[in-house]
Design a protein around this motif. Sequence first.
Motif, PDB file in Angstrom:
ATOM      1  N   THR A  62       1.339  -1.084  -0.023  1.00  0.00           N
ATOM      2  CA  THR A  62       0.103  -0.225  -0.020  1.00  0.00           C
ATOM      3  C   THR A  62       0.684   1.662   0.097  1.00  0.00           C
ATOM      4  O   THR A  62       2.240   1.637   0.512  1.00  0.00           O
ATOM      5  CB  THR A  62      -0.722   0.099   1.178  1.00  0.00           C
ATOM      6  OG1 THR A  62      -0.347  -0.228   2.143  1.00  0.00           O
ATOM      7  CG2 THR A  62      -1.698  -1.017   1.263  1.00  0.00           C
ATOM      8  N   ASP A  66       0.716   4.850   0.997  1.00  0.00           N
ATOM      9  CA  ASP A  66      -1.020   5.696   2.289  1.00  0.00           C
ATOM     10  C   ASP A  66      -2.397   4.751   2.205  1.00  0.00           C
ATOM     11  O   ASP A  66      -3.259   5.603   1.932  1.00  0.00           O
ATOM     12  CB  ASP A  66      -1.213   7.111   0.911  1.00  0.00           C
ATOM     13  CG  ASP A  66       0.046   8.443   2.189  1.00  0.00           C
ATOM     14  OD1 ASP A  66       0.314   7.877   3.038  1.00  0.00           O
ATOM     15  OD2 ASP A  66      -0.125   8.742   2.413  1.00  0.00           O
ATOM     16  N   LEU A  67      -1.721   3.785   2.181  1.00  0.00           N
ATOM     17  CA  LEU A  67      -3.852   2.905   2.434  1.00  0.00           C
ATOM     18  C   LEU A  67      -3.609   2.476   1.063  1.00  0.00           C
ATOM     19  O   LEU A  67      -4.835   1.799   1.157  1.00  0.00           O
ATOM     20  CB  LEU A  67      -4.293   3.475   3.265  1.00  0.00           C
ATOM     21  CG  LEU A  67      -4.100   3.674   4.977  1.00  0.00           C
ATOM     22  CD1 LEU A  67      -5.363   3.906   5.506  1.00  0.00           C
ATOM     23  CD2 LEU A  67      -3.088   1.573   5.261  1.00  0.00           C
ATOM     24  N   ASP A  68      -3.652   3.347  -0.035  1.00  0.00           N
ATOM     25  CA  ASP A  68      -4.505   2.997  -1.427  1.00  0.00           C
ATOM     26  C   ASP A  68      -3.520   1.719  -2.058  1.00  0.00           C
ATOM     27  O   ASP A  68      -1.949   1.357  -2.242  1.00  0.00           O
ATOM     28  CB  ASP A  68      -3.913   3.877  -2.058  1.00  0.00           C
ATOM     29  CG  ASP A  68      -5.351   4.765  -1.987  1.00  0.00           C
ATOM     30  OD1 ASP A  68      -5.438   4.755  -1.608  1.00  0.00           O
ATOM     31  OD2 ASP A  68      -4.786   6.350  -2.231  1.00  0.00           O
ATOM     32  N   PRO A  69      -4.207   0.669  -2.272  1.00  0.00           N
ATOM     33  CA  PRO A  69      -2.646  -0.544  -3.047  1.00  0.00           C
ATOM     34  C   PRO A  69      -2.051  -0.527  -4.222  1.00  0.00           C
ATOM     35  O   PRO A  69      -2.570   0.997  -5.277  1.00  0.00           O
ATOM     36  CB  PRO A  69      -4.182  -1.634  -3.766  1.00  0.00           C
ATOM     37  CG  PRO A  69      -6.057  -0.970  -2.883  1.00  0.00           C
ATOM     38  CD  PRO A  69      -5.360   0.349  -2.989  1.00  0.00           C
ATOM     39  N   ALA A  70      -0.763  -0.769  -4.214  1.00  0.00           N
ATOM     40  CA  ALA A  70      -0.063  -0.954  -5.246  1.00  0.00           C
ATOM     41  C   ALA A  70       0.791  -2.081  -5.171  1.00  0.00           C
ATOM     42  O   ALA A  70       1.236  -2.579  -4.707  1.00  0.00           O
ATOM     43  CB  ALA A  70       0.798   0.823  -4.677  1.00  0.00           C
ATOM     44  N   ASP A 130      -3.586  -2.446  -9.857  1.00  0.00           N
ATOM     45  CA  ASP A 130      -3.501  -1.369  -9.031  1.00  0.00           C
ATOM     46  C   ASP A 130      -2.238  -0.520  -9.458  1.00  0.00           C
ATOM     47  O   ASP A 130      -2.542   1.229  -9.513  1.00  0.00           O
ATOM     48  CB  ASP A 130      -3.827  -1.162  -8.303  1.00  0.00           C
ATOM     49  CG  ASP A 130      -4.927  -2.195  -7.698  1.00  0.00           C
ATOM     50  OD1 ASP A 130      -6.292  -1.667  -7.879  1.00  0.00           O
ATOM     51  OD2 ASP A 130      -5.004  -2.928  -6.615  1.00  0.00           O
TER      52      ASP A 130
END
Length: 169
Positions: free
Chosen positions: A29, A31-35, A70
């Motif tokens: 992640t 900043d908590l967004d999947p990457a 993502d």
Amino acid sequence: MKRLAAPLAICLLAGPLVAQSGTGSITGTLDLDPARWIVASAGEGPTSTWTENDGRVEVRLVGTPDPEGDGGPGTLTIEMQVLAGPVEARAIDARVELQRTDGTLVAGSENVDLSLNAFQSTGGDLVLAGSVVATLTPDPTGGLVVDPQVGVTIDGNFQATIRDEAGAN
């Protein structure tokens, strides 16, 4: 140099890395967004490399956004200096950099927690796997960043085979 830090290295050699277009991946992640990034092995732009000198190994993992996943906003570079012992390898210095269109974010050793689960060189290639948590800031910050509002956090895992194309190692 032939060292095995965990049986996971054997799985990495025979596992799904062969099916990927790169030589590994960095997932987690931002900043908590999947990457997700694919580890760059050759071609245009920066590529992943490694060199060994007196029991210390300099590793540079370069990840480009995964076009089928993502992705991640920009090129992610994880650099580490590894002390390769007879039983285990441990990262003694690390740096993480994320190059985005709106600027570059950097985390120095104080703001990087990196651990290795597998680390082995085989026939000139280096196989490694581990995890990284880093707080990235626009300007390299001396000292530990303790305010979560100040930086961008990456929390992920990496696994890669870095090929020794030139036979330098």
